[in-house]
Scaffold this motif. Structure first.
Motif, mmCIF file in Angstrom:
data_model
loop_
_atom_site.group_PDB
_atom_site.id
_atom_site.type_symbol
_atom_site.label_atom_id
_atom_site.label_comp_id
_atom_site.label_asym_id
_atom_site.label_seq_id
_atom_site.Cartn_x
_atom_site.Cartn_y
_atom_site.Cartn_z
ATOM 1 N N TYR A 35 -2.947 -0.095 -3.138
ATOM 2 C CA TYR A 35 -3.191 1.274 -2.664
ATOM 3 C C TYR A 35 -4.600 1.746 -3.020
ATOM 4 O O TYR A 35 -5.337 2.259 -2.161
ATOM 5 C CB TYR A 35 -2.155 2.230 -3.273
ATOM 6 C CG TYR A 35 -2.564 3.676 -3.178
ATOM 7 C CD1 TYR A 35 -2.785 4.271 -1.932
ATOM 8 C CD2 TYR A 35 -2.753 4.445 -4.325
ATOM 9 C CE1 TYR A 35 -3.174 5.597 -1.841
ATOM 10 C CE2 TYR A 35 -3.144 5.759 -4.239
ATOM 11 C CZ TYR A 35 -3.355 6.340 -2.997
ATOM 12 O OH TYR A 35 -3.761 7.653 -2.905
ATOM 13 N N ILE A 54 0.834 -1.204 0.000
ATOM 14 C CA ILE A 54 0.000 0.000 0.000
ATOM 15 C C ILE A 54 0.868 1.253 0.000
ATOM 16 O O ILE A 54 0.628 2.203 -0.756
ATOM 17 C CB ILE A 54 -0.950 -0.014 1.209
ATOM 18 C CG1 ILE A 54 -1.970 -1.142 1.058
ATOM 19 C CG2 ILE A 54 -1.655 1.338 1.362
ATOM 20 C CD1 ILE A 54 -2.758 -1.446 2.320
ATOM 21 N N THR A 89 -7.626 1.072 -0.914
ATOM 22 C CA THR A 89 -7.808 1.766 0.362
ATOM 23 C C THR A 89 -8.600 3.058 0.208
ATOM 24 O O THR A 89 -8.917 3.704 1.217
ATOM 25 C CB THR A 89 -6.450 2.098 1.013
ATOM 26 O OG1 THR A 89 -5.771 3.112 0.241
ATOM 27 C CG2 THR A 89 -5.573 0.859 1.117
ATOM 28 N N GLU A 135 1.075 3.907 -3.096
ATOM 29 C CA GLU A 135 0.741 5.331 -2.955
ATOM 30 C C GLU A 135 1.842 6.216 -3.532
ATOM 31 O O GLU A 135 1.569 7.234 -4.174
ATOM 32 C CB GLU A 135 0.511 5.671 -1.484
ATOM 33 C CG GLU A 135 0.070 7.097 -1.258
ATOM 34 C CD GLU A 135 -0.347 7.374 0.170
ATOM 35 O OE1 GLU A 135 -0.899 8.471 0.418
ATOM 36 O OE2 GLU A 135 -0.121 6.515 1.047
#
Length: 354
Positions: free
Chosen positions: A164, A36, A167, A40
């Protein structure tokens, strides 16, 4: 409270929100904190374009709710479709306006390998990462990059991005607090929801029939429908919509039925195994979520409607001649008064005030 018992029951079907977090079994780094974090960073890194000129965030701008605010996306040229927001994509069955992909990680490959967008090929992706400052973080997740095939590296990068994007979940809105109050029988709390929004909700779940497509907690059934939006791009060119998406899906090695899924059971593959082309697929597009939609104008697959008022007017005065003759026949002009239209827009805005 102006809703009937039947309307309350229909309202309750649009929740609860947010849904429980579920991991993607086809992506072994789904939910992985390191993936993640790397995803990002990569999202805004131009290493993901072959010439270093753009990143995912060039079109999916975080400050614009992961859209770009223009009618049709600008890659290396103006593309055919509007940039979709990235909210609440986890757990969907199809991705993209035409459903070219059946997983989020496979969808990420589309812009990455499209010459009109990021412009990479598998070999250039691997070469970029071999020289990248991100190589150590990548190898923590997947091992020695130099031992992989170029295609494996490319798919792994797309899975990191998916970890990512999963989320990006929107929070509770005033509609959700209203819905939860109804579920708990707390009419005092429910009464705080504005009356214009309640009246708009009545239209949405009632005579407007909006909830037929924009159903469930996410306000989308995730499928494909004809919204009577022209699919002529310019003289001599049309956007085939789902018809093209099915062709690409069935010709792709990156489906849940293929070799790149990390799910040994291929539990999600039933959908792609059973999809079939039909004439009515031509010119239909995936139903987007309405959550945070008030923040992501312009609207429709071609970005042709500038604001929510224009969307309401489109469905109010829908052009029946633009609908498929062999389609679902679920849309009709609504005959809304000016006040009805304002109320419907007021309701839609309460799906975006989280």
């Amino acid at each position: 409270m102006i809703l009937s018992e039947e309307e309350i029951d229909r309202t309750l079907r649009h929740g609860p929100w947010p849904p429980a977090v579920t991991l993607d079994p086809s992506n072994r780094v789904s939910g992985n904190a390191n993936a993640i974090a790397l995803g990002e960073v990569l999202f805004s890194d131009p290493v993901l374009s072959k010439d270093g000129a753009m990143s995912c965030s060039s079109c999916h701008q975080p400050g614009r709710d992961f859209t770009d605010g223009v009618a049709r996306a600008e890659g290396r040229k103006t593309l055919d479709r509007n940039t979709q927001a990235l909210w609440n994509l986890a757990g969907q069955r199809w991705f993209g306006w035409s459903g070219d992909s059946d997983s989020l990680w496979a969808q990420n490959l589309t812009p990455l390998l499209n010459p009109a967008e990021m412009g990479h090929d598998a070999h250039s992706v691997q070469s970029a990462f071999l020289e990248s400052a991100h190589r150590p973080e990548y190898e923590v997740l997947f091992g020695d990059l130099s031992l992989e095939s170029a295609l494996e590296t490319t798919v792994n990068v797309s899975k990191v991005l998916a970890a990512y994007i999963e989320t990006l979940r929107s929070g509770k809105t005033s509609f959700d607090h209203f819905r939860d109050a109804l579920a708990q029988g707390d009419m005092k709390m429910a009464a705080q929801y504005p009356e214009p929004a309640q009246r708009g909700l009545q239209i949405f779940i009632g005579r407007g029939n909006c909830a037929f497509c924009h159903s469930g907690p996410a306000f989308t059934n995730g499928e494909f429908h004809d919204a009577a939006v022209p699919y002529l791009l310019k003289q001599g060119r049309v956007d085939p919509g789902r018809a093209e998406g099915i062709d690409r899906l069935l010709g792709s090695p990156f489906t849940l039925n293929g070799d790149f899924t990390d799910d040994p059971r291929k539990s999600g593959a039933w959908a792609v195994r059973n999809v079939r082309f039909q004439h009515g697929n031509f010119g239909i597009f995936r139903v987007p979520t309405l959550r945070r939609a008030a923040r992501t104008s312009p609207y429709m697959h071609d970005g042709s409607l500038p604001d929510l008022a224009a969307v309401v007017q489109h469905y109010d005065k829908i052009d029946m001649e633009r609908l498929h003759s062999d389609g679902e026949a679920i849309l009709r002009p609504l005959g809304l008064s000016d006040q009805d239209a304002e109320n419907l827009e007021a309701f839609l805005k309460t799906l975006s005030d989280d």
